[in-house]
Design a protein around this motif. Structure first.
Motif, short mmCIF file in Angstrom:
data_model
loop_
_atom_site.label_atom_id
_atom_site.label_comp_id
_atom_site.label_asym_id
_atom_site.label_seq_id
_atom_site.Cartn_x
_atom_site.Cartn_y
_atom_site.Cartn_z
N CYS A 1 1.11 -2.51 5.56
CA CYS A 1 -0.16 -2.12 6.17
C CYS A 1 -1.27 -1.80 5.18
O CYS A 1 -2.43 -1.85 5.54
N SER A 2 -0.94 -1.45 3.94
CA SER A 2 -1.98 -1.02 3.01
C SER A 2 -1.57 -1.32 1.57
O SER A 2 -0.41 -1.60 1.29
N CYS B 1 5.25 -1.59 9.74
CA CYS B 1 5.31 -1.56 8.28
C CYS B 1 6.68 -1.00 7.87
O CYS B 1 7.10 0.05 8.35
N ASP C 1 -1.28 0.82 -0.76
CA ASP C 1 -0.32 1.85 -1.18
C ASP C 1 1.10 1.47 -0.77
O ASP C 1 2.04 1.60 -1.56
#
Length: 63
Positions: free
Chosen positions: A23-24, A9, A26
Motif C-alpha cells: 500500500c505504501s 497489504c 514504507d
C-alpha cells in the motif's frame, strides 16, 4: 451491498487494489527487507546442507 474486488497489504493489512503489491513506500521497504532476509536464510540453509553432505561423503568414503 457488494464490495469491489480487492486484496490486503501483506504488511499492514490495508485494503489495496488487486494490481498492487503493497500500500505504501514504507510497506514496500519492509517487504523488500523481508524478501532479502528470506533469500539470505535460504542461501545459508543450502550452504549448511552442502557442508553436511561433504562431511558425510568424506566420512563414508575415507574409511
Amino acid at each position: 451491498m457488494a464490495v469491489e474486488p480487492h486484496k490486503h497489504c501483506p504488511i499492514c493489512g490495508t485494503p489495496i487494489p488487486l494490481n498492487e503489491l503493497v500500500c505504501s513506500p514504507d510497506c514496500q521497504k519492509v517487504w523488500d527487507a523481508r524478501l532479502a532476509q528470506t533469500k539470505r536464510t535460504r542461501i545459508i540453509l543450502y550452504i549448511i546442507i552442502a557442508i553436511f553432505l561433504i562431511i558425510w561423503a568424506i566420512m563414508t568414503f575415507m574409511k
